[in-house]
Design a protein around this motif. Sequence first.
Motif, PDB file in Angstrom:
ATOM      1  N   TYR A 125       2.159   0.335  -2.984  1.00 53.85           N
ATOM      2  CA  TYR A 125       3.240  -0.569  -2.597  1.00 53.85           C
ATOM      3  C   TYR A 125       4.566  -0.168  -3.223  1.00 53.85           C
ATOM      4  N   MET A 151      -3.176  -0.228   1.931  1.00 57.41           N
ATOM      5  CA  MET A 151      -2.145  -0.391   0.916  1.00 57.41           C
ATOM      6  C   MET A 151      -2.768  -0.747  -0.428  1.00 57.41           C
ATOM      7  N   SER A 170      -1.879  -1.777  -4.582  1.00 60.06           N
ATOM      8  CA  SER A 170      -0.817  -2.390  -5.375  1.00 60.06           C
ATOM      9  C   SER A 170      -1.324  -2.732  -6.764  1.00 60.06           C
TER      10      SER A 170
END
Length: 307
Positions: free
Chosen positions: A54, A80, A82
Motif C-alpha cells: 500500500y 494488496m 499493508s
Amino acid sequence: MKLLLIDDCQSSQALIEGMLSTVCPGLDLSVEDDAIDFSAAEVIGGYDCVLLDYRLPSMNGLELLAQARKAQVETPPVIMLSGERDLRVAVEAIKLGSCDFLPKQDLNAEQLGQAIATAMQQRQNKSTTRNQRQAQTVAAVAPLHHKQSRAFNAALQQQVAVSQEQDTGCAIVLLDTVFAPAFGAPLSDTESRALLRQSEQRLSAALRAGDSIHRIGPGRVAILLPGCSTETAVTAARARIERRLLGPYPLTSTRHASARTRIGVAVYPSDATNETDLVQHAINAMKQPACLCNDAVVSAVESTRSH
C-alpha cells in the motif's frame, strides 16, 4: 508463473520471498522498490499476479489501481499488502479491482499461497467467461457464411485487391444496433423492419460517393469505405456516422424507439492485410465498452412532449 512484488521495505521483501519459495517453488519472481506504470499494458501485462504494498515512496497502491482503471488497462490479479489494518483502505482496494487485502502483521506462507491461488482461479474464470462472450459476439455480429453477408464479403475482397494493386487503403465499419420501444408495447416485426430502414437511410446520408452499406444480419450492418485509411479520414467518417445515428427513431407521432449501437472499425493495411483479419479486427473493436446510446435523446424528446 510470473509474479511481481512491489514493496520498498527490504525486510518485507525478504520475508515474502521466503514464504513464496515455500508455497510456490519454481516461481519467476520480480521485485520493484517503487511504483511502476499501471497505465501501460506492456509494463504490467506480462505478469500473472502482483503483490502490491500500500505505502510506496512515490504513490500509494490505491493510486496505482486507480491509474490502471482510468487508462482502462486490464491488470493481472493484484493482492494488496499493508503494514496497517485499515478497513477503509481494504474496502477501497477491493472497489478498485484488488483481489485481496492482506495485513503484513498476520501474513504467513499458507495465507499468502491461498490468496495467490484464489486470485489465479478468479483470473481463469474471468478469462473463460470473456472467451465465451467473444465467441458469441463473433457468431452474432459477423456470420461470414450468412447469405446476407456474401455481397459484403465479395465487395470487401474486391476492394482489398484494388487497394493492394493501387497501393491505397480502405476501411470497414461494423455496426450492431438493438432497438427498443421508448414506451408501450414491444416492437412488432413491422416496426423493427421500419427502424432498420430508418437506420440505413441515416447511414446513407453520412456516406460519400463510392461508399457502400451491406446488411449482414438482423440489426447488423457493414459499411465499406474505399480510400479511407488515414487516421483523420477514419475519424471524420466515424463522426459523420455517429452524428447521423443520434436522435430519436419515430414510429408514429406518439411512439418512438431508442437505439444502442456498437461500432467497430478496421483499416487496411494498418490493422490487417486480408479480409478475414479486417473483419475480426472490427469485431474486436465492437467489444469495447463504448456504446452509442440514443436513450437520453429519446427521453429528452418525451419529456418535452409531456410538458
